[in-house]
Design a protein around this motif. Structure first.
Motif, mmCIF file in Angstrom:
data_model
loop_
_atom_site.group_PDB
_atom_site.id
_atom_site.type_symbol
_atom_site.label_atom_id
_atom_site.label_comp_id
_atom_site.label_asym_id
_atom_site.label_seq_id
_atom_site.Cartn_x
_atom_site.Cartn_y
_atom_site.Cartn_z
ATOM 1 N N ASP A 1 0.824 -1.201 0.000
ATOM 2 C CA ASP A 1 0.000 0.000 0.000
ATOM 3 C C ASP A 1 0.859 1.253 0.000
ATOM 4 N N THR B 1 -0.155 5.369 0.059
ATOM 5 C CA THR B 1 -1.610 5.280 -0.101
ATOM 6 C C THR B 1 -1.962 3.866 -0.530
ATOM 7 N N LEU C 1 -3.262 0.673 -2.446
ATOM 8 C CA LEU C 1 -3.321 0.281 -3.845
ATOM 9 C C LEU C 1 -4.782 0.242 -4.253
ATOM 10 N N GLU C 2 -5.113 0.948 -5.332
ATOM 11 C CA GLU C 2 -6.506 1.067 -5.753
ATOM 12 C C GLU C 2 -6.684 0.576 -7.182
ATOM 13 N N ARG D 1 -1.381 3.877 -7.289
ATOM 14 C CA ARG D 1 -1.038 4.284 -5.943
ATOM 15 C C ARG D 1 -0.287 5.616 -6.057
#
Length: 414
Positions: free
Chosen positions: A104, A107, A109-110, A300
């Motif tokens: 992550d 921020t 992980l999206e 990210r």
């Protein structure tokens, strides 16, 4: 001079003055012939006007901005009214009270919408001017490609999708496809409407070097690209539990690393200087890279502080410090307009044909004054302290927090 009579008025006038049947029977043949010619003329004029109107109406239904098909990639939605001049840069604020070195990172992980693979904003033109200067002056650092026969299909895969499909579809006010036909067949070129330049959309031929394809991407896009492939065995097959290797890149905004020195290296060697990478991140990153599926895009962000705002920083000592380095605390007068929070928007996806991984990086610089005026001064100051309080306290030293940390926090909290 009398104004010209409109076509409907002319027809009404002719109808009122039209002769009766009795008059027509007494009219000489040559006069009747003239009447017929006039009526035929008016008929064809009317038919022509109607046909032109129909073609104009049909043209409005046809997409004005075409693109080349890319069935293996996700469908891209057009931003028909995108205005480059008024679009502000993305605001990334990935500050956390404690820094933990995980997948992550700064921020979480999206999942990334493929439509947003590349983001354009009003800084586009000055940024590509800067990138072109970097490429011209530091070519061997900014662009690199291995002598691996597998990497050319990967670069071609990325190049063809971006120039032939993604850019003209997503940003039709900036890029437009033109179709033409030469003696040897049909071809398409992409026009950069901002610069007026034309560039080829096809990268499948052998005439254009792989290096040149990367150079073109670097000159027209404000994005760095790193392409990775799994390591192979002596027979050329992919190794079991293969590690990913950097095989090609275009990088005009490196931060604290020389990409030319990373070419041909595995992920663990690329991240060798990062404290805690082997213990905290290597295994999970290798597994994630190996399992990333076609069509899945992720993103990210990270952050650091830059005392000079220079985008091209390939030297390790400019933004990072290693054990044994001397980090001197900044004691001068801090200029909040020339001190920047440097954020990277990082994306990752797999190319469908070559199966290469593409690591994209767009770098943003935000003046420190902007962060404070947004009311985020304490949040960033806490994140600076938090570099020492996460699972890798050495990250504060590595990011050279000892140099700028005290001065930046003092300004943010003043």
């Amino acid at each position: 001079m009398a104004s010209p009579t409109s076509l409907p008025s002319l027809l009404d006038s002719m109808k009122a003055q039209a002769p009766s049947w009795e008059q027509i029977k007494r009219t000489p043949l040559f006069i009747l012939t003239n009447y017929s010619n006039v009526l035929m003329f008016l008929f064809f004029v009317g038919a022509g006007l109607w046909q032109n109107k129909r073609k104009r109406d049909e043209a409005k239904k046809v997409p004005q901005h075409s693109a080349l098909p890319a069935p293996d990639f996700p469908t891209i939605t057009e931003l028909e009214k995108f205005d480059l001049k008024t679009t502000e840069p993305l605001k990334l604020r990935p500050f956390k009270p404690k820094y933990h070195l995980t997948m992550d990172g700064d921020t979480a992980l999206e999942t990334l919408d493929p439509n947003d693979l590349l983001l354009m904003d009003k800084n586009y033109q000055p940024r590509i001017t800067h990138r072109r200067r970097i490429i011209e002056q530091n070519t061997t650092i900014a662009i690199g490609v291995n002598n691996d026969k597998r990497i050319r299909p990967a670069v071609c895969d990325l190049y063809s999708f971006l120039t032939g499909t993604y850019l003209p579809l997503r940003y039709p006010t900036m890029f437009r496809i033109h179709h033409t036909e030469y003696e040897y067949g049909k071809a398409s070129v992409l026009q950069n409407l901002v610069t007026g330049e034309m560039l080829p959309t096809s990268a499948t031929g052998a005439s254009t070097p792989t290096f040149a394809l990367l150079r073109t991407l670097g000159r027209h896009l404000d994005e760095d690209f790193l392409l990775l492939l799994p390591e192979t065995n002596a027979q050329g097959g992919v190794k079991k539990d293969a590690k990913y290797v950097l095989e090609a890149y275009v990088a005009c905004c490196p931060s604290g690393f020389n990409p030319a020195e990373k070419l041909g290296k595995k992920l663990r060697d690329i991240h060798g200087p990062v404290p805690g990478y082997a213990e905290k991140l290597e295994g999970s990153m290798d597994r994630f890279f190996a399992k990333l599926e076609d069509g899945k895009y992720v993103k990210r962000a990270n952050w650091s502080v830059s005392m000079d705002g220079e985008l091209f920083q390939p030297g390790l000592g400019t933004t990072h410090a290693l054990e044994g380095d001397e980090v001197r605390e900044f004691t001068g007068e801090l200029d909040p307009d020339k001190t920047f929070v440097r954020c990277e928007r990082q994306t990752l996806h797999r190319l469908p044909k070559s199966k290469a991984l593409v690591f994209g990086i767009k770098t943003y610089l935000y003046p420190l004054r902007e962060i404070k005026e947004e009311g985020l001064g304490e949040e960033l100051a806490a994140a600076i302290d938090g570099l020492k309080e996460g699972n890798i306290p050495e990250m504060h030293f590595y990011k050279r927090g000892g140099e700028w940390g005290t001065a930046v926090k003092k300004y943010l909290r003043s």
